[in-house]
Design an enzyme around this catalytic site. Structure first.
Site, PDB file in Angstrom:
ATOM      1  CG  ASP A 103      -0.401  23.783  52.808  1.00 32.43           C
ATOM      2  OD1 ASP A 103      -0.218  22.747  52.158  1.00 32.43           O
ATOM      3  OD2 ASP A 103       0.515  24.530  53.185  1.00 32.43           O
ATOM      4  CG  ASN A 137       2.645  17.342  46.691  1.00 29.64           C
ATOM      5  OD1 ASN A 137       2.435  18.467  46.264  1.00 29.64           O
ATOM      6  ND2 ASN A 137       2.659  17.091  48.003  1.00 29.64           N
TER       7      ASN A 137
END
Length: 228
Positions: free
Chosen positions: A2, A50
């Site tokens: 991340d 995603n």
């Protein structure tokens, strides 16, 4: 992995610049893990969720991942790293990229130095559903289903349970990652953004893990029978 977007935002750059910068981190951590004797390393590169990102960002990621795979295939082969791809089920994945994944997996299948699993188009819930469907198709009686038998129907059933999950940028969510395998994983949440994460940060996480008291629901032997 991340923090790519925030890394770029702090530098007044487009989010895609953060994804590009992450390539260096990926190779650095693979090398650090191999040198540290890690036998199984998994990288969560793209989740089933995603796909909801802007189409331009998704398209960029597909092109970037293809370039990275093709660029570093010789290095992975030379390092004795076996590469596998967990997921890769969505028809939206470009055919050329899916073929590159397959080619790299075939190229490195005989390697035994370390197993690198790239979770791409991965979702832990989907894996569990598919394992259940597989058991149903095999006509396994319900009272014969055990945890081990269920695990045998998951993708790559030889993969051991996860010992340590490192989630960068301070995020503290599971995010649908290998839900079955992380049941007793230790978690570390370094604040550093993924493009800035390097070998010393990785080794610090390993050190933290080694200091943990892993009891798997039990108690330390020294306290057995001690009601205090």
């Amino acid at each position: 992995m991340d923090g790519n977007g925030r890394w770029a935002q702090r530098r007044s750059l487009p989010r895609t610049a953060g994804h590009q910068a992450a390539e260096t981190t990926v190779i650095d951590i693979i090398e650090a893990a191999r040198a540290a004797g890690v036998e199984w390393l998994s990288l969560y590169a793209f989740s089933t969720e995603n796909w909801s990102r802007p189409g331009t960002e998704v398209d960029f990621l597909m092109r970037l991942v293809r370039r990275v795979v093709r660029k570093h295939a010789p290095l992975l082969l030379a390092r004795g790293i076996r590469c596998r791809f967990l997921g890769v089920a969505d028809s939206r994945i470009p055919r050329e990229l899916a073929q590159d994944f397959e080619d790299l997996a075939t190229l490195t299948a005989g390697n035994r130095g370390m197993t690198l699993t790239v979770a791409f188009d991965h979702g832990g819930r989907r894996d569990i559903v598919e394992a259940a469907r597989s058991l149903i198709r095999s006509r396994t009686p319900a009272d014969e289903v055990t945890e081990q038998l269920f695990a045998d129907h998951l993708p790559f059933p030889d993969t051991p349970d996860v010992d340590l999950v490192i989630r960068t940028s301070g995020e503290q969510r599971i995010s649908n990652f290998m839900l079955w395998q992380v049941a007793y994983a230790e978690w570390v949440f370094p604040e550093v953004l993924w493009p800035d994460f390097r070998a010393p940060d990785f080794l610090a996480c390993l050190h933290t893990y080694r200091r943990r008291d892993r009891r798997f629901g039990g108690v330390p032997p020294r306290t057995m029978g001690d009601p205090s």
